[in-house]
Write a protein that holds these residues in place. Structure first.
Motif, PDB file in Angstrom:
ATOM      1  N   ARG A  31      -3.922  -2.789 -10.133  1.00  0.00           N
ATOM      2  CA  ARG A  31      -3.159  -4.016 -10.348  1.00  0.00           C
ATOM      3  C   ARG A  31      -2.774  -4.696  -9.040  1.00  0.00           C
ATOM      4  O   ARG A  31      -2.322  -5.836  -9.035  1.00  0.00           O
ATOM      5  CB  ARG A  31      -1.874  -3.714 -11.115  1.00  0.00           C
ATOM      6  N   TYR A  32      -2.886  -3.977  -7.941  1.00  0.00           N
ATOM      7  CA  TYR A  32      -2.361  -4.466  -6.679  1.00  0.00           C
ATOM      8  C   TYR A  32      -3.442  -5.024  -5.757  1.00  0.00           C
ATOM      9  O   TYR A  32      -4.472  -4.386  -5.544  1.00  0.00           O
ATOM     10  CB  TYR A  32      -1.663  -3.337  -5.918  1.00  0.00           C
ATOM     11  N   ASN A  33      -3.156  -6.203  -5.201  1.00  0.00           N
ATOM     12  CA  ASN A  33      -3.886  -6.586  -4.006  1.00  0.00           C
ATOM     13  C   ASN A  33      -3.506  -5.597  -2.916  1.00  0.00           C
ATOM     14  O   ASN A  33      -2.374  -5.092  -2.884  1.00  0.00           O
ATOM     15  CB  ASN A  33      -3.504  -7.992  -3.546  1.00  0.00           C
ATOM     16  N   MET A  34      -4.436  -5.330  -2.012  1.00  0.00           N
ATOM     17  CA  MET A  34      -4.178  -4.374  -0.934  1.00  0.00           C
ATOM     18  C   MET A  34      -4.482  -5.011   0.412  1.00  0.00           C
ATOM     19  O   MET A  34      -5.357  -5.873   0.520  1.00  0.00           O
ATOM     20  CB  MET A  34      -5.053  -3.133  -1.107  1.00  0.00           C
ATOM     21  N   GLY A  35      -3.758  -4.567   1.417  1.00  0.00           N
ATOM     22  CA  GLY A  35      -3.983  -5.123   2.744  1.00  0.00           C
ATOM     23  C   GLY A  35      -3.923  -4.059   3.826  1.00  0.00           C
ATOM     24  O   GLY A  35      -3.379  -2.969   3.633  1.00  0.00           O
TER      25      GLY A  35
END
Length: 120
Positions: A31-35
């Motif tokens: 569910r998460y964008n990651m950086g």
């Protein structure tokens, strides 16, 4: 709460490659964008790369375009940063983060970091 653990850092020479990994402790990781961010001694934390929750969109800071590649494997709850043609100025503590895009304040969860040192 999402716990993130980075690995893969090390000491390399200029021109070498490294692959960083960031493992998330729990679902739903997808569910998460990651950086990925990095912080060199005496400098502000800076954005490096981001990937959308599906992996369909990526974004890079100009200094790493063409050299670094962010990817993710949602089945393994893991995001990667492939770093090629490393330069001494890439030396920093590299952090992965979950839940934002290009700005550090957008991210709710952070790992502890993995050190990358590039010698000239």
């Amino acid at each position: 709460q999402v716990q993130l653990v980075e690995s893969g850092g090390g000491l390399v020479e200029a021109g070498d490659s490294l692959r960083l990994s960031c493992a998330a402790s729990r679902r739903p990781f997808s569910r998460y964008n990651m950086g990925w961010f990095r912080q060199a001694p005496g400098k502000e934390r800076e954005f490096v790369a981001a990937i959308s929750w599906s992996g369909g969109s990526t974004y890079y800071t100009d200094s790493v375009k063409g050299r670094f590649t962010i990817s993710r494997d949602n089945a393994k709850n893991t995001v990667y940063l492939q770093m090629n043609s490393l330069k001494p100025e890439d030396t920093a503590l590299y952090y992965c983060a979950a839940g934002g895009w290009t700005k550090a304040q957008e991210y709710a969860y952070w790992g502890q970091g993995t050190q990358v040192t590039v010698s000239s």
